[in-house]
Design an enzyme around this catalytic site. Structure first.
Site, PDB file in Angstrom:
ATOM      1  N   ILE A 129     -12.410  -6.138   1.160  1.00 16.50           N
ATOM      2  CA  ILE A 129     -11.960  -4.761   1.337  1.00 16.50           C
ATOM      3  C   ILE A 129     -11.080  -4.703   2.586  1.00 16.50           C
ATOM      4  O   ILE A 129     -11.449  -5.242   3.632  1.00 16.50           O
ATOM      5  CB  ILE A 129     -13.148  -3.784   1.513  1.00 16.50           C
ATOM      6  CG1 ILE A 129     -14.098  -3.865   0.306  1.00 16.50           C
ATOM      7  CG2 ILE A 129     -12.639  -2.358   1.711  1.00 16.50           C
ATOM      8  CD1 ILE A 129     -13.513  -3.456  -1.004  1.00 16.50           C
ATOM      9  N   GLY A 130      -9.942  -4.059   2.487  1.00 15.50           N
ATOM     10  CA  GLY A 130      -9.050  -3.930   3.631  1.00 15.50           C
ATOM     11  C   GLY A 130      -9.236  -2.620   4.365  1.00 15.50           C
ATOM     12  O   GLY A 130     -10.287  -1.982   4.300  1.00 15.50           O
ATOM     13  N   THR A 176      -0.162   0.834   6.447  1.00 15.51           N
ATOM     14  CA  THR A 176       0.107  -0.211   5.464  1.00 15.51           C
ATOM     15  C   THR A 176       0.347  -1.525   6.190  1.00 15.51           C
ATOM     16  O   THR A 176       1.067  -1.559   7.186  1.00 15.51           O
ATOM     17  CB  THR A 176       1.331   0.133   4.597  1.00 15.51           C
ATOM     18  OG1 THR A 176       1.638  -0.988   3.760  1.00 15.51           O
ATOM     19  CG2 THR A 176       2.553   0.469   5.433  1.00 15.51           C
ATOM     20  N   GLY A 177      -0.269  -2.587   5.702  1.00 11.05           N
ATOM     21  CA  GLY A 177      -0.082  -3.869   6.370  1.00 11.05           C
ATOM     22  C   GLY A 177      -1.265  -4.792   6.151  1.00 11.05           C
ATOM     23  O   GLY A 177      -2.032  -4.630   5.194  1.00 11.05           O
ATOM     24  N   THR A 204       0.830  -1.195   0.000  1.00 12.02           N
ATOM     25  CA  THR A 204       0.000   0.000   0.000  1.00 12.02           C
ATOM     26  C   THR A 204       0.873   1.256   0.000  1.00 12.02           C
ATOM     27  O   THR A 204       1.964   1.262   0.553  1.00 12.02           O
ATOM     28  CB  THR A 204      -0.880  -0.010   1.261  1.00 12.02           C
ATOM     29  OG1 THR A 204      -1.734  -1.138   1.208  1.00 12.02           O
ATOM     30  CG2 THR A 204      -1.715   1.249   1.387  1.00 12.02           C
TER      31      THR A 204
END
Length: 325
Positions: free
Chosen positions: A220-221, A242-243, A191
């Site tokens: 969906i994250g 991010t992750g 990301t």
């Protein structure tokens, strides 16, 4: 004599206010994950650092010209979305069905206004669509076809899904489908994000991603979820994450950092470190970047590396990939 002293004092104060008004900070990330100095050759490192530097320098020039934080966040993320190096835009990973679905969000610290898109397949720069949702709709998040229809009406660039194709991302999906390898942290990361304090004293945060390799069922994250992957509040900080998104959603990761600063009076670094500790306790992986209302920054992660960098109006600058670099 008294008049002259008062004049000098006022001149000095005015000078301090001018210096303070010109303060700016920009921080970016291009994903956190398992990164080894032994497995990343010098050419690859140079390419990543060059692209991060390009994004930072564009943002700095805009800030020096007095641009608003929101404009800077969008343009800086565009640089990374348009590069095949990152899991966003052109370099997005593939879903289980062999297509690319992208998510993005943006939030302004002054107004707490925010916009996001999720599961889009044909918007060249999802962060632009998120910005349009924020500015030109009554909603915060649009998804799928509806988000694409809205983006078209706003005049954004629409591309065929094959635009996002990159061979190495496609082969990564194929090896997972053939069970030639197990899922790794690399499948959850990549990301891109940007947080900015502009010369007007306003904060903004933005995040854009292609999500997780081999994701199914319209997964969906955290990236498009305000308070999970993105958050900004002029009272505290601007945050981009991010992750492994599922963990960030459960923690309300980005908003929690702001809350700890607001209610526990923690510094931005202390709050980010505490939140990363919470992530580690759940056995989640990833990183975070943040900038507070005074321009102080944090770049924290619990993986072996995170593509990252920052520039401050003071002249401070750093671009790094691995831990202890």
């Amino acid at each position: 004599m008294l008049k002259r002293t008062l004049f000098l004092a006022l001149f000095f104060v005015a000078g301090l206010l001018t210096v303070n008004a010109q303060k700016y900070t920009i921080v970016i990330h291009g994903g956190a994950g398992v990164m080894s100095k032994d497995k990343m050759d010098e050419e690859a490192r140079a390419n990543y650092k060059a692209k991060l530097n390009e994004a930072l320098e564009l943002g700095e020039q805009m800030l020096m010209d007095g641009a608003a934080a929101t404009d800077v966040v969008v343009k800086v993320i565009n640089v990374m979305e348009n590069s095949p190096l990152f899991n966003a835009g052109k370099g997005a990973v593939f879903t289980h069905d062999g297509i690319n679905e992208l998510d993005a969000s943006i939030m302004e610290g002054k107004t707490l206004n925010a916009g996001a898109v999720a599961g889009v397949q044909d918007i060249k720069n999802p962060i632009n669509a998120a910005r349009e949702v924020m500015d030109n709709s009554e909603h915060v998040m649009l998804s799928g076809k509806g988000a694409s229809d809205f983006a078209k009406k706003q005049g954004l660039e629409i591309v065929p899904n094959k635009y996002f194709y990159t061979e190495h991302r496609y082969q990564s999906l194929q090896s997972l489908l053939k069970r030639e390898r197990e899922r790794t942290q690399k499948d959850n990361t990549g990301t891109v994000g940007c947080v900015v304090l502009d010369t007007h004293g306003n904060l903004c945060a933005g995040t854009s991603t292609g999500g997780m390799t081999n994701k199914k069922y319209g997964r969906i994250g955290d990236a498009p979820i305000i308070g999970a992957g993105t958050y900004a509040n002029n009272k505290t900080c601007a945050v981009s994450c991010t992750g492994h998104g599922e963990y960030y959603i459960r923690l309300g990761f980005a908003r929690d950092i702001s809350a700890m600063m607001e209610y526990q009076n923690l510094s931005v670094t202390e709050a980010c470190k505490k939140e990363i500790d919470k992530l580690s306790e759940l056995e989640g992986t990833g990183g975070v970047i943040a900038v507070d209302a005074d321009g102080n920054i944090a770049m924290e992660f619990n993986t072996s590396g995170m593509f990252r960098g920052y520039i401050k109006s003071s002249g401070e600058k750093e671009i790094a990939i691995f831990k202890n670099e």
